[in-house]
Design an enzyme around this catalytic site. Sequence first.
Site, PDB file in Angstrom:
ATOM      1  CG  PHE A 148      -1.854   1.262   1.114  1.00  0.00           C
ATOM      2  CD1 PHE A 148      -2.974   1.239   0.298  1.00  0.00           C
ATOM      3  CD2 PHE A 148      -1.538   2.439   1.770  1.00  0.00           C
ATOM      4  CE1 PHE A 148      -3.779   2.373   0.157  1.00  0.00           C
ATOM      5  CE2 PHE A 148      -2.336   3.576   1.634  1.00  0.00           C
ATOM      6  CZ  PHE A 148      -3.462   3.537   0.829  1.00  0.00           C
ATOM      7  CG  ASP A 233       5.507   3.998   2.002  1.00  0.00           C
ATOM      8  OD1 ASP A 233       5.467   4.730   3.015  1.00  0.00           O
ATOM      9  OD2 ASP A 233       4.559   3.893   1.204  1.00  0.00           O
ATOM     10  CE  LYS A 262      -1.294   7.005   6.760  1.00  0.00           C
ATOM     11  NZ  LYS A 262      -0.904   5.955   5.858  1.00  0.00           N
TER      12      LYS A 262
HETATM   13  C1  LIG Z   1      -1.093   6.036   4.349  1.00  0.00           C
HETATM   14  C2  LIG Z   1      -0.004   5.491   3.521  1.00  0.00           C
HETATM   15  C3  LIG Z   1       0.324   6.062   2.280  1.00  0.00           C
HETATM   16  C4  LIG Z   1      -0.494   7.164   1.640  1.00  0.00           C
HETATM   17  O1  LIG Z   1      -0.592   8.299   2.419  1.00  0.00           O
HETATM   18  P1  LIG Z   1      -1.755   9.382   2.127  1.00  0.00           P
HETATM   19  O2  LIG Z   1      -1.408  10.528   3.022  1.00  0.00           O
HETATM   20  O3  LIG Z   1      -3.052   8.714   2.493  1.00  0.00           O
HETATM   21  O4  LIG Z   1      -1.677   9.708   0.680  1.00  0.00           O
HETATM   22  C5  LIG Z   1       1.411   5.550   1.599  1.00  0.00           C
HETATM   23  N1  LIG Z   1       2.130   4.529   2.103  1.00  0.00           N
HETATM   24  C6  LIG Z   1       1.839   3.955   3.284  1.00  0.00           C
HETATM   25  C7  LIG Z   1       2.697   2.836   3.797  1.00  0.00           C
HETATM   26  C8  LIG Z   1       0.757   4.394   4.027  1.00  0.00           C
HETATM   27  O5  LIG Z   1       0.431   3.806   5.180  1.00  0.00           O
END
Ligand SMILES: *Cc1c(COP(=O)(O)O)cnc(C)c1O
Length: 406
Positions: A148, A233, A262
């Site tokens: 994700f 990520d 985040k």
């Molecule tokens: C939440 C998340 C994203 C995307 O972040 P947004 O602010 O919702 O665009 C990307 N990678 C990971 C691992 C995430 O948990």
Amino acid sequence: MSTVRVEPRSTAEFIELEERHGAHNYHPLDVVITKARGVWVWDVEGNKYLDFLAAYSAVNQGHCHPRIVAALKEQAERVTLTSRAFRNDQLGPLCAQITRLAGFSRFLPMNSGAEAVETALKAARKWGYKVKGVPDGQAEIIAFDGNFHGRTISIVSFSTDEQYRDGFGPFTPGFQVLPYGDADAVSRAIGPNTVAVLVEPIQGESGIIAPPAGFLRRLRELADANRALLVVDEIQSGLGRTGTLFAYEHEGVRPDVVIVGKALGGGCVPISGILADDEVMDVFKPGDHGSTFGGNPLACAAARTALQVLVEEGMIENSARLGEYFIERLRAIGSPHVREIRGKGLWIGVQLKADAGGARRYCEALKEQGLLCKETHVDTIRFAPPLVITREEIDWAVERIAKVLS
Ligand SMILES: *Cc1c(COP(=O)(O)O)cnc(C)c1O
């Protein structure tokens, strides 16, 4: 012109307005939150809940942290937006703070996580063409099953969740998707046109899935041997969630690019970005990439304080210590409905057995007990409270979780 005033009062009225006038791209629990502080939130009826999701780890520092709110207020009254056409007095200090903390030479700010992932993909491709010497238009990026990374068209192009892609094609080429945790598959696929391997150190949305031990180290070796970038990520796994600043530290590797988001905004404002050293970051020249709100002083001021409180108030250590305590207590419940309990720090997935009837029911039942959490996929409950939670609050929660799980 008719009035735009609406004054709903009850939970049902708020929900009705949202259902009737909003887009239906989420299926939230039916709780309408109006106030929050630390690990606690209150709904419009005055009920109090423990927040066990922390906005998918965007609220690691706890809701409305007084120091972050004070920084925001102070900044809001001075200057909130300059655009990058001019400089502001918050961006430079934030870049210095985050690069020193993380041990990289440069930081590039964006707003949402998906935008920061896009930024990392652009950096990797440009580095591939300008530095590695990949023939134009041939760059390949390796990603993994169950990933994700966000919701843009390029990012869902390499998602393996059919719902994320259904109806959104045509997709962006240039991605290879391999089994998560399978370094041998990477060693077969990686080649002269590979510019990056993009990986979550632990997959969050997939259900708090850790790869086999040594996976990140193998990726580091393969990336080095083939001159590709290791891009991690850390949007959800980073900033203390797993008991270290970044989850990749558990494997002792150093990536080339780290994506953050985040919790960088301290649960108050959207801010994201990428960390890298000069060789990668210097591929961006003026005009190559940008964002109107990226690096705005309001978000930078919040992020500076969000990083400070995370470190100065011991939240990362608290995540490590109480994460271990929490997972032990969860395992001690011995529920007949649970297939597996896994996690790292205060990031725990409870996977239910196939015949348990899905995780959603349990989240609904936990809500009735005063605990807010969210299922991920159909069969896993994710527990990810703000990192300021105390042992007593965990005990309070475990009592209620035990009731619901047995
Ligand atoms: C939440 C998340 C994203 C995307 O972040 P947004 O602010 O919702 O665009 C990307 N990678 C990971 C691992 C995430 O948990």
